[in-house]
Design a protein around this motif. Structure first.
Motif, short mmCIF file in Angstrom:
data_model
loop_
_atom_site.label_atom_id
_atom_site.label_comp_id
_atom_site.label_asym_id
_atom_site.label_seq_id
_atom_site.Cartn_x
_atom_site.Cartn_y
_atom_site.Cartn_z
N GLN A 5 -2.35 -0.08 3.78
CA GLN A 5 -2.33 0.84 2.64
C GLN A 5 -3.45 0.56 1.65
OE1 GLN A 5 1.60 0.52 0.98
NE2 GLN A 5 2.51 1.79 2.58
N GLN A 6 -4.04 -0.61 1.69
CA GLN A 6 -5.12 -0.97 0.77
C GLN A 6 -6.50 -0.58 1.31
OE1 GLN A 6 -3.39 -1.62 -2.32
NE2 GLN A 6 -5.25 -2.79 -2.54
N CYS A 7 -6.79 -1.05 2.52
CA CYS A 7 -8.16 -0.89 3.04
C CYS A 7 -8.27 0.07 4.22
CB CYS A 7 -8.73 -2.25 3.41
SG CYS A 7 -7.93 -3.02 4.83
N GLY A 8 -7.15 0.43 4.83
CA GLY A 8 -7.19 1.35 5.95
C GLY A 8 -7.42 0.70 7.31
N GLU A 9 -7.58 -0.61 7.33
CA GLU A 9 -7.77 -1.33 8.59
C GLU A 9 -6.46 -1.35 9.37
OE1 GLU A 9 -10.65 -2.80 9.81
OE2 GLU A 9 -11.65 -1.81 8.14
N THR A 18 1.97 -4.31 9.62
CA THR A 18 2.90 -3.88 8.57
C THR A 18 2.16 -2.95 7.62
OG1 THR A 18 2.40 -5.81 7.21
CG2 THR A 18 4.22 -6.03 8.75
N THR A 19 2.59 -2.86 6.37
CA THR A 19 1.94 -1.96 5.42
C THR A 19 0.60 -2.50 4.92
OG1 THR A 19 3.21 -2.91 3.61
CG2 THR A 19 4.09 -0.93 4.64
N LEU A 20 0.39 -3.82 5.04
CA LEU A 20 -0.88 -4.44 4.63
C LEU A 20 -1.45 -5.27 5.77
CD1 LEU A 20 0.01 -5.78 1.06
CD2 LEU A 20 -1.32 -3.74 1.59
N CYS A 21 -2.77 -5.28 5.89
CA CYS A 21 -3.40 -6.17 6.87
C CYS A 21 -3.30 -7.60 6.36
CB CYS A 21 -4.85 -5.76 7.12
SG CYS A 21 -5.96 -6.05 5.72
N LYS A 22 -3.60 -8.57 7.20
CA LYS A 22 -3.48 -9.98 6.81
C LYS A 22 -4.39 -10.33 5.64
CE LYS A 22 -1.97 -11.73 11.26
NZ LYS A 22 -2.24 -12.65 12.37
N THR A 23 -5.59 -9.78 5.61
CA THR A 23 -6.54 -10.06 4.53
C THR A 23 -6.03 -9.52 3.19
OG1 THR A 23 -8.38 -9.96 6.09
CG2 THR A 23 -8.92 -9.76 3.75
N CYS A 24 -5.56 -8.28 3.19
CA CYS A 24 -5.05 -7.68 1.94
C CYS A 24 -3.76 -8.36 1.48
CB CYS A 24 -4.85 -6.18 2.11
SG CYS A 24 -6.41 -5.28 2.24
N ALA A 25 -2.90 -8.73 2.44
CA ALA A 25 -1.66 -9.42 2.08
C ALA A 25 -1.97 -10.76 1.43
CB ALA A 25 -0.79 -9.62 3.32
N LYS A 26 -2.95 -11.48 1.97
CA LYS A 26 -3.35 -12.77 1.40
C LYS A 26 -3.91 -12.57 -0.01
CE LYS A 26 -6.26 -16.75 2.56
NZ LYS A 26 -7.20 -17.29 3.53
#
Length: 71
Positions: A5-9, A13-21
């Motif tokens: 939902q943040q970067c489109g990658e 789940t709803t966030l990729c690992k990078t955005c979740a971190k």
């Protein structure tokens, strides 16, 4: 596979690992900042310790003008 939902990658789940971190880091930083912001909003100052002292009049006047309560 879903999209972040943040970067489109691609994400599981709803966030990729990078955005979740990144979100966890921001949440942790915010958790540390909130008490400081609350104290600022309530115009409280804290010297970080309690000590027994005799304050000279200049210190008393300076603290009083700044709104700092001395014990």
């Amino acid at each position: 596979m879903n999209k972040c939902q943040q970067c489109g990658e691609p994400a599981q789940t709803t966030l990729c690992k990078t955005c979740a971190k990144h979100m966890r880091r921001q949440a942790s930083s915010l958790a540390k900042t909130i008490p400081e912001l609350r104290a600022l909003a309530e115009r409280k100052a804290h010297i970080g310790e309690v000590q027994s002292s005799i304050w000279d009049q200049e210190t008393i006047d300076t603290c009083k003008a700044a709104g700092v309560a001395l014990l």
